[in-house]
Design a protein around this motif. Structure first.
Motif, PDB file in Angstrom:
ATOM      1  N   CYS A 237       0.828  -1.213   0.000  1.00 59.72           N
ATOM      2  CA  CYS A 237       0.000   0.000   0.000  1.00 59.72           C
ATOM      3  C   CYS A 237       0.861   1.261   0.000  1.00 59.72           C
ATOM      4  O   CYS A 237       0.597   2.205  -0.745  1.00 59.72           O
ATOM      5  CB  CYS A 237      -0.922  -0.004   1.227  1.00 59.72           C
ATOM      6  N   ALA A 238       1.899   1.256   0.835  1.00 61.67           N
ATOM      7  CA  ALA A 238       2.771   2.433   0.921  1.00 61.67           C
ATOM      8  C   ALA A 238       3.530   2.646  -0.376  1.00 61.67           C
ATOM      9  O   ALA A 238       3.678   3.780  -0.849  1.00 61.67           O
ATOM     10  CB  ALA A 238       3.742   2.285   2.085  1.00 61.67           C
ATOM     11  N   GLY A 239       4.024   1.565  -0.962  1.00 63.12           N
ATOM     12  CA  GLY A 239       4.764   1.684  -2.208  1.00 63.12           C
ATOM     13  C   GLY A 239       3.894   2.217  -3.332  1.00 63.12           C
ATOM     14  O   GLY A 239       4.263   3.153  -4.036  1.00 63.12           O
ATOM     15  N   LEU A 240       2.725   1.610  -3.484  1.00 65.32           N
ATOM     16  CA  LEU A 240       1.842   1.961  -4.593  1.00 65.32           C
ATOM     17  C   LEU A 240       1.163   3.308  -4.398  1.00 65.32           C
ATOM     18  O   LEU A 240       1.130   4.146  -5.297  1.00 65.32           O
ATOM     19  CB  LEU A 240       0.783   0.864  -4.753  1.00 65.32           C
ATOM     20  N   ARG A 241       0.628   3.549  -3.204  1.00 65.31           N
ATOM     21  CA  ARG A 241      -0.235   4.703  -2.985  1.00 65.31           C
ATOM     22  C   ARG A 241       0.498   5.926  -2.438  1.00 65.31           C
ATOM     23  O   ARG A 241       0.124   7.054  -2.733  1.00 65.31           O
ATOM     24  CB  ARG A 241      -1.387   4.316  -2.060  1.00 65.31           C
ATOM     25  N   GLU A 242       1.528   5.712  -1.642  1.00 63.28           N
ATOM     26  CA  GLU A 242       2.237   6.851  -1.044  1.00 63.28           C
ATOM     27  C   GLU A 242       3.500   7.219  -1.801  1.00 63.28           C
ATOM     28  O   GLU A 242       3.896   8.378  -1.813  1.00 63.28           O
ATOM     29  CB  GLU A 242       2.547   6.562   0.424  1.00 63.28           C
ATOM     30  N   CYS A 243       4.143   6.222  -2.428  1.00 58.35           N
ATOM     31  CA  CYS A 243       5.374   6.503  -3.169  1.00 58.35           C
ATOM     32  C   CYS A 243       5.202   6.376  -4.686  1.00 58.35           C
ATOM     33  O   CYS A 243       6.137   6.649  -5.430  1.00 58.35           O
ATOM     34  CB  CYS A 243       6.489   5.575  -2.698  1.00 58.35           C
ATOM     35  N   LYS A 244       4.019   5.950  -5.117  1.00 61.30           N
ATOM     36  CA  LYS A 244       3.704   5.816  -6.552  1.00 61.30           C
ATOM     37  C   LYS A 244       4.668   4.867  -7.262  1.00 61.30           C
ATOM     38  O   LYS A 244       5.094   5.086  -8.395  1.00 61.30           O
ATOM     39  CB  LYS A 244       3.723   7.181  -7.249  1.00 61.30           C
ATOM     40  N   ILE A 245       5.019   3.773  -6.566  1.00 61.51           N
ATOM     41  CA  ILE A 245       5.936   2.780  -7.129  1.00 61.51           C
ATOM     42  C   ILE A 245       5.119   1.649  -7.746  1.00 61.51           C
ATOM     43  O   ILE A 245       4.301   1.033  -7.074  1.00 61.51           O
ATOM     44  CB  ILE A 245       6.862   2.216  -6.029  1.00 61.51           C
ATOM     45  N   LYS A 246       5.366   1.378  -9.018  1.00 58.06           N
ATOM     46  CA  LYS A 246       4.636   0.310  -9.708  1.00 58.06           C
ATOM     47  C   LYS A 246       5.544  -0.473 -10.642  1.00 58.06           C
ATOM     48  O   LYS A 246       5.730  -1.676 -10.473  1.00 58.06           O
ATOM     49  CB  LYS A 246       3.455   0.907 -10.485  1.00 58.06           C
ATOM     50  N   GLU A 247       6.114   0.190 -11.628  1.00 58.38           N
ATOM     51  CA  GLU A 247       6.867  -0.506 -12.662  1.00 58.38           C
ATOM     52  C   GLU A 247       8.319  -0.772 -12.282  1.00 58.38           C
ATOM     53  O   GLU A 247       8.919  -1.733 -12.775  1.00 58.38           O
ATOM     54  CB  GLU A 247       6.814   0.281 -13.974  1.00 58.38           C
ATOM     55  N   GLY A 248       8.891   0.081 -11.424  1.00 52.75           N
ATOM     56  CA  GLY A 248      10.310  -0.049 -11.084  1.00 52.75           C
ATOM     57  C   GLY A 248      10.703  -1.424 -10.570  1.00 52.75           C
ATOM     58  O   GLY A 248      11.635  -2.058 -11.112  1.00 52.75           O
ATOM     59  N   PRO A 249      10.061  -1.924  -9.523  1.00 56.06           N
ATOM     60  CA  PRO A 249      10.419  -3.254  -9.006  1.00 56.06           C
ATOM     61  C   PRO A 249      10.251  -4.354 -10.055  1.00 56.06           C
ATOM     62  O   PRO A 249      11.053  -5.288 -10.122  1.00 56.06           O
ATOM     63  CB  PRO A 249       9.441  -3.451  -7.836  1.00 56.06           C
ATOM     64  N   ARG A 250       9.224  -4.232 -10.876  1.00 53.40           N
ATOM     65  CA  ARG A 250       8.974  -5.240 -11.907  1.00 53.40           C
ATOM     66  C   ARG A 250      10.061  -5.238 -12.976  1.00 53.40           C
ATOM     67  O   ARG A 250      10.447  -6.289 -13.486  1.00 53.40           O
ATOM     68  CB  ARG A 250       7.592  -5.015 -12.529  1.00 53.40           C
ATOM     69  N   SER A 251      10.555  -4.047 -13.318  1.00 51.63           N
ATOM     70  CA  SER A 251      11.632  -3.983 -14.309  1.00 51.63           C
ATOM     71  C   SER A 251      12.923  -4.572 -13.756  1.00 51.63           C
ATOM     72  O   SER A 251      13.689  -5.217 -14.484  1.00 51.63           O
ATOM     73  CB  SER A 251      11.860  -2.531 -14.763  1.00 51.63           C
ATOM     74  N   LEU A 252      13.154  -4.387 -12.467  1.00 54.86           N
ATOM     75  CA  LEU A 252      14.333  -4.993 -11.825  1.00 54.86           C
ATOM     76  C   LEU A 252      14.203  -6.512 -11.778  1.00 54.86           C
ATOM     77  O   LEU A 252      15.156  -7.235 -12.059  1.00 54.86           O
ATOM     78  CB  LEU A 252      14.503  -4.435 -10.416  1.00 54.86           C
ATOM     79  N   LEU A 253      13.024  -6.997 -11.442  1.00 55.45           N
ATOM     80  CA  LEU A 253      12.796  -8.443 -11.358  1.00 55.45           C
ATOM     81  C   LEU A 253      12.819  -9.094 -12.736  1.00 55.45           C
ATOM     82  O   LEU A 253      13.246 -10.246 -12.883  1.00 55.45           O
ATOM     83  CB  LEU A 253      11.458  -8.724 -10.671  1.00 55.45           C
ATOM     84  N   ALA A 254      12.387  -8.367 -13.743  1.00 54.79           N
ATOM     85  CA  ALA A 254      12.374  -8.909 -15.110  1.00 54.79           C
ATOM     86  C   ALA A 254      13.778  -9.209 -15.608  1.00 54.79           C
ATOM     87  O   ALA A 254      13.961 -10.030 -16.522  1.00 54.79           O
ATOM     88  CB  ALA A 254      11.681  -7.929 -16.058  1.00 54.79           C
ATOM     89  N   ASN A 255      14.775  -8.562 -15.015  1.00 47.77           N
ATOM     90  CA  ASN A 255      16.168  -8.758 -15.425  1.00 47.77           C
ATOM     91  C   ASN A 255      16.948  -9.689 -14.508  1.00 47.77           C
ATOM     92  O   ASN A 255      18.173  -9.775 -14.610  1.00 47.77           O
ATOM     93  CB  ASN A 255      16.879  -7.407 -15.517  1.00 47.77           C
ATOM     94  N   VAL A 256      16.249 -10.385 -13.613  1.00 43.12           N
ATOM     95  CA  VAL A 256      16.906 -11.393 -12.773  1.00 43.12           C
ATOM     96  C   VAL A 256      16.957 -12.701 -13.557  1.00 43.12           C
ATOM     97  O   VAL A 256      15.922 -13.261 -13.927  1.00 43.12           O
ATOM     98  CB  VAL A 256      16.143 -11.600 -11.447  1.00 43.12           C
ATOM     99  N   ASN A 257      18.145 -13.188 -13.816  1.00 42.07           N
ATOM    100  CA  ASN A 257      18.319 -14.404 -14.614  1.00 42.07           C
ATOM    101  C   ASN A 257      17.659 -15.600 -13.925  1.00 42.07           C
ATOM    102  O   ASN A 257      17.857 -15.831 -12.737  1.00 42.07           O
ATOM    103  CB  ASN A 257      19.808 -14.703 -14.808  1.00 42.07           C
ATOM    104  N   GLY A 258      16.863 -16.340 -14.688  1.00 42.73           N
ATOM    105  CA  GLY A 258      16.238 -17.544 -14.177  1.00 42.73           C
ATOM    106  C   GLY A 258      14.911 -17.327 -13.489  1.00 42.73           C
ATOM    107  O   GLY A 258      14.244 -18.284 -13.093  1.00 42.73           O
ATOM    108  N   LEU A 259      14.510 -16.067 -13.338  1.00 41.70           N
ATOM    109  CA  LEU A 259      13.272 -15.760 -12.610  1.00 41.70           C
ATOM    110  C   LEU A 259      12.147 -15.419 -13.580  1.00 41.70           C
ATOM    111  O   LEU A 259      12.280 -14.546 -14.421  1.00 41.70           O
ATOM    112  CB  LEU A 259      13.496 -14.589 -11.650  1.00 41.70           C
ATOM    113  N   GLU A 260      11.039 -16.123 -13.429  1.00 39.52           N
ATOM    114  CA  GLU A 260       9.839 -15.841 -14.213  1.00 39.52           C
ATOM    115  C   GLU A 260       8.855 -15.078 -13.343  1.00 39.52           C
ATOM    116  O   GLU A 260       8.493 -15.540 -12.256  1.00 39.52           O
ATOM    117  CB  GLU A 260       9.191 -17.144 -14.683  1.00 39.52           C
ATOM    118  N   LEU A 261       8.436 -13.908 -13.787  1.00 45.22           N
ATOM    119  CA  LEU A 261       7.529 -13.063 -13.009  1.00 45.22           C
ATOM    120  C   LEU A 261       6.106 -13.224 -13.520  1.00 45.22           C
ATOM    121  O   LEU A 261       5.826 -13.018 -14.698  1.00 45.22           O
ATOM    122  CB  LEU A 261       7.963 -11.597 -13.100  1.00 45.22           C
TER     123      LEU A 261
END
Length: 240
Positions: free
Chosen positions: A137-161
């Protein structure tokens, strides 16, 4: 680039490795990581409980502890969101008003600092398996964080998101909410892990250890074979 770490209370006491992993990733990204050992709490628990005067005392110390920092980075959107959104209310028309405005511009949650300030989305991490991401809730609503973590996770080798249903819905922790409204909190946590399990995920990942602590408790209680991991722990995986 000098980066001052802010390590939230519960991370310091219960999940210190997450703070070490955050420092590890920031150093690999080329930052000069600093840690003020005098730091304590950001003041959010007292504020949320209605003790604004007591909170203001703690917040004043926080402002002084991080005075002069180039950047302040924390593995918690909850704490950063509090500093950004509520310090102005506590210190409105006070002698610290300008200090607060200056500090708010320098405070960043870990993932947004990586993507928005450093411009980095790939740190060379490796983690095998399938993961789903929980928007705190804090990330999405108070800090407006949405795509950043997903872009970092998308570049983790071997990890399917894989996205789960209702990924923007609260996990049920909410700080004192989990204590005051325990049955509702548990039901929300159970719904969250049910949605995570439906994706076939091995991991549920978030920016906030407070959410993950609550989610992990439900996972353990229901004996689900899913591991709750902070983004910093994921990004520190697979390399020395």
């Amino acid at each position: 680039m000098n980066v001052q770490l802010f390590v939230p209370c519960f991370v310091d006491q219960l999940f210190p490795q997450t703070a070490f992993n955050m420092a590890k990733v920031l150093e690999k990204a080329g930052c000069n990581v600093l840690y003020n050992e005098n730091q304590t709490c950001c003041g959010q628990p007292a504020f949320n409980a209605g003790f604004w005067d007591e909170s203001r005392t703690v917040c004043t110390k926080f402002i002084k502890d991080f005075s002069g920092a180039d950047y302040v980075v924390a593995p918690s959107a909850s704490c950063i969101g509090f500093v950004r959104n509520y310090y102005s209310k506590l210190f409105d028309n006070s002698s610290l008003h300008n200090d607060v405005k200056d500090l708010q511009k320098k405070c960043f949650e870990f993932s947004e600092f990586m993507t928005n300030v450093l411009g980095i989305t790939n740190v060379g991490a490796k983690l095998e398996g399938r993961a789903t991401y929980h928007d705190s809730c804090a990330g999405l609503r108070e800090c407006k964080i949405k795509e950043g973590p997903r872009s970092l996770l998308a570049n983790v080798n071997g990890l399917e998101l894989v996205e789960m249903n209702d990924n923007e819905t609260c996990c049920g922790f909410g700080g004192t909410f989990a204590v005051k409204f325990e049955p509702i909190s548990i039901a929300m946590g159970e719904q969250k892990v049910t949605n995570a399990k439906a994706t076939g995920a091995d991991y549920i990942i978030s920016t906030d250890m407070s959410c993950l602590m609550h989610i992990d408790g439900v996972l353990r209680k229901k004996e689900m074979d899913i591991k709750a991991m902070h983004l910093a722990d994921v990004l520190a995986s697979g390399w020395e």
